[in-house]
Structures are given as C-alpha cells and as structure tokens.
Design a protein around this motif. Structure first.
Motif, short mmCIF file in Angstrom:
data_model
loop_
_atom_site.label_atom_id
_atom_site.label_comp_id
_atom_site.label_asym_id
_atom_site.label_seq_id
_atom_site.Cartn_x
_atom_site.Cartn_y
_atom_site.Cartn_z
N ALA A 1 0.92 -1.07 -0.04
CA ALA A 1 0.00 0.12 0.01
C ALA A 1 0.91 1.19 0.11
N LEU A 2 1.28 1.64 -1.29
CA LEU A 2 2.14 2.86 -1.39
C LEU A 2 1.50 3.91 -2.50
N SER A 3 1.99 4.98 -2.27
CA SER A 3 1.76 6.09 -3.31
C SER A 3 2.82 6.95 -3.39
N ASP B 1 -6.54 -10.48 -5.94
CA ASP B 1 -5.45 -9.60 -5.77
C ASP B 1 -6.07 -8.24 -4.99
N GLU B 2 -5.15 -7.95 -4.25
CA GLU B 2 -5.49 -6.46 -3.57
C GLU B 2 -5.66 -5.39 -4.77
N PRO B 3 -6.26 -4.33 -4.45
CA PRO B 3 -6.40 -3.12 -5.31
C PRO B 3 -5.10 -2.35 -5.32
N GLU B 4 -4.46 -2.44 -4.35
CA GLU B 4 -3.22 -1.57 -4.07
C GLU B 4 -2.10 -2.20 -5.04
N ALA C 1 8.06 -6.47 0.44
CA ALA C 1 7.43 -7.88 0.95
C ALA C 1 6.04 -7.43 1.87
N ASN C 2 6.26 -6.27 2.55
CA ASN C 2 4.88 -5.84 3.28
C ASN C 2 4.42 -4.58 3.22
N LYS C 3 3.14 -4.33 3.55
CA LYS C 3 2.54 -3.17 3.64
C LYS C 3 3.37 -2.16 4.57
#
Length: 292
Positions: free
Chosen positions: A54-56, A87-90, A191-193
C-alpha cells in the motif's frame, strides 16, 4: 537460475538445529521458487512488486496517466481486476504507476513489446479462469517464457520506479565479484505493507550462489528474522567506518552471511551464501557496492 534452486534444495538442516532455522531455509527455498516460476501472475513486474503493498508516490497525475495506459491495454482497470479477483487493489495502483515509468524509460518499440507480452499473459490467465482449470504444461512453459522475455525491459525501468518508492538511495551493483560469479537475477520487491523496496541481486558460479539485499535500515529480511535466526549470534566489528555483522557457515551450520550497516544513509545490505566465501571476500563485495 536452476543451479540456485538446486543449491537451496541441497541445503541440509542438521538435526541439532531448532525449528527456527528450518523455517529460515524453508523461506529461502520458497523465495527462490517464486522467482523462477512467474506462472500466470499479471506480469513479471508483479512478481517484483509483491501483492499486498500500500504505497503511493509522485502525486495523482501519475495514477491518472497510467490509468489511461491500463484502459488502452485492457479496457479498464476494473476489467483487469476481474481477471485477478484475489489480488488487492493496491497492486493494480502500483502497476498503473510502473507503466508510466516504463513508457517514459523504454523506447516506443520496447514499450510496445513489453505491453504485448503483458496482454498475452493476461489473456492466458483470463482463459484459464473462464475454463476453471490449471494451466497445461505447454501453457505453463509459455507463461514462464513470457516472464523471461519481460525481464530485460523491467531491468531497465524497475530500478527507476522502485527508487521513487524508497527513502534511501540504491547502491550500484558490486564492482568486485569472487572469481567465476555472474549476475543471474535482480529484483526490486516490497514484502509487506508500509515497507520500502528491497533491492536484491543473485550471483551464481556453478551450483554455488550468493545473494545481496539492500533495504531500509529498520526493515528485516526473512533471513534476519528471529524465526530464521541466522544473525542472532554474530561477530560484530567496524571496517572502513562501517558496522559489520558476520556469521560463518561453520557457526550457523547452513548459510554464511555478512551484513553492513550505513546509518547516515538509512540503509543496510545483507549478503548470504551457500558457498564457503571467506569473510574477506564478502567484505570486498559489500564495500564495492557503497564505496566510490
């Protein structure tokens, strides 16, 4: 790459080692398999940007621009998500952003070929989903071939894209290598959020291999975690102004490792190997990555 997998499969876990070490080897084996078997993932870039982040970055204009690329390729991002419902939207947001960087970095011919391969992979996955079946041997081989064909393009734009997601500056590849070793794989994974990219290089010589991973100083590679325990008891020392933590194969009874920490720049580099590289050889590799 097969040699790396074979080397990991041959790693024997001594009976006297506890379950944490067993888990560490298991994690390493799983990671190597994952790198070599892209199967029917959306694209090799998704194997690099691991699901669930979850990055922007860079503002909304990047996502808006990339959305138009996704729409041109697949009709809409929603269509693409239907093919990969688990799959997640991120993940798709990151693919959006990576395609912008790909288009800016690659030549027009390269970008067209890269997206053609991506579309072929998605079409194959969509077909299998509609028919509710696993890929045939021929289809699995083709998907792996597509991943290999995409990789040279990704090696051009993924360092640029991933650097924009990192708070630390990526180092160069090692300018010093032990005799006979060659680069066989590079990746830029999350690897991780909430974490930042990990820059990973695999080198091999016959059935021997070593891997370097550069990451944010307060993150942990799997091999550093307590479940694996490789770096729980180390020989710590300072060399050329840098902090080193060393583990010999004799001490660990499975892998050798060396970690260098660069606190003023906010990163560390971890080297692990199945080969009996000397501490001095590993020092040379790591120092050649960070010293001018």
């Amino acid at each position: 790459m097969n040699n790396i997998k074979q080397a990991l499969e041959k790693v024997e876990i001594p009976k006297e080692l506890n379950s944490r070490v067993a888990l560490g080897v298991k994690q390493a084996k799983m990671e190597k398999r994952k790198r070599q078997n892209p199967k029917l993932m959306l694209a090799s870039v998704v194997a690099v940007i691991i699901i669930g982040t979850a990055l922007s970055f860079g503002g909304s204009h990047l996502a808006d621009a990339a959305e138009s690329i996704i729409s041109q390729l697949f009709g809409s991002k929603e269509n693409l998500m239907k093919t990969y419902p688990d799959d997640e939207p991120e993940k798709f947001d990151l693919i959006d952003q990576s395609l912008v960087v790909a288009q800016e970095t690659l030549t027009e011919e390269e970008f067209n070929e890269y997206t053609r391969l991506m579309k072929e992979l998605v079409a194959l996955k969509s077909k299998l989903q509609e028919e509710n079946r696993e890929p045939s041997g021929k289809e699995a081989r083709r998907s792996n071939q597509i991943g290999e064909l995409m990789r040279p393009y990704e090696n051009k734009f993924m360092p640029i894209f991933s650097q924009q997601l990192a708070s630390f500056k990526f180092t160069k590849k090692p300018t010093y290598l032990p005799e006979g070793y060659e680069l066989v794989f590079e990746s830029y994974g999350i690897a991780n959020k909430g974490e930042e990219p990990v820059v990973s290089f695999d080198y091999e010589k016959g059935e021997s291999w070593f891997n370097t991973q550069q990451l944010k100083i307060n993150q942990l590679t799997d091999i550093e975690k307590s479940e694996a325990g490789l770096f729980e008891k180390t020989e710590s020392y300072t060399l050329n102004g840098f902090q080193f933590d060393y583990v010999s194969q004799e001490q660990s009874k499975w892998l050798g490792g060396l970690r260098i920490t660069v606190p003023e720049k906010g990163y560390k580099i971890v080297l692990i190997t199945t080969d009996k590289l000397s501490k001095e050889e590993m020092e040379k590799v790591l120092l050649s990555m960070i010293e001018k």
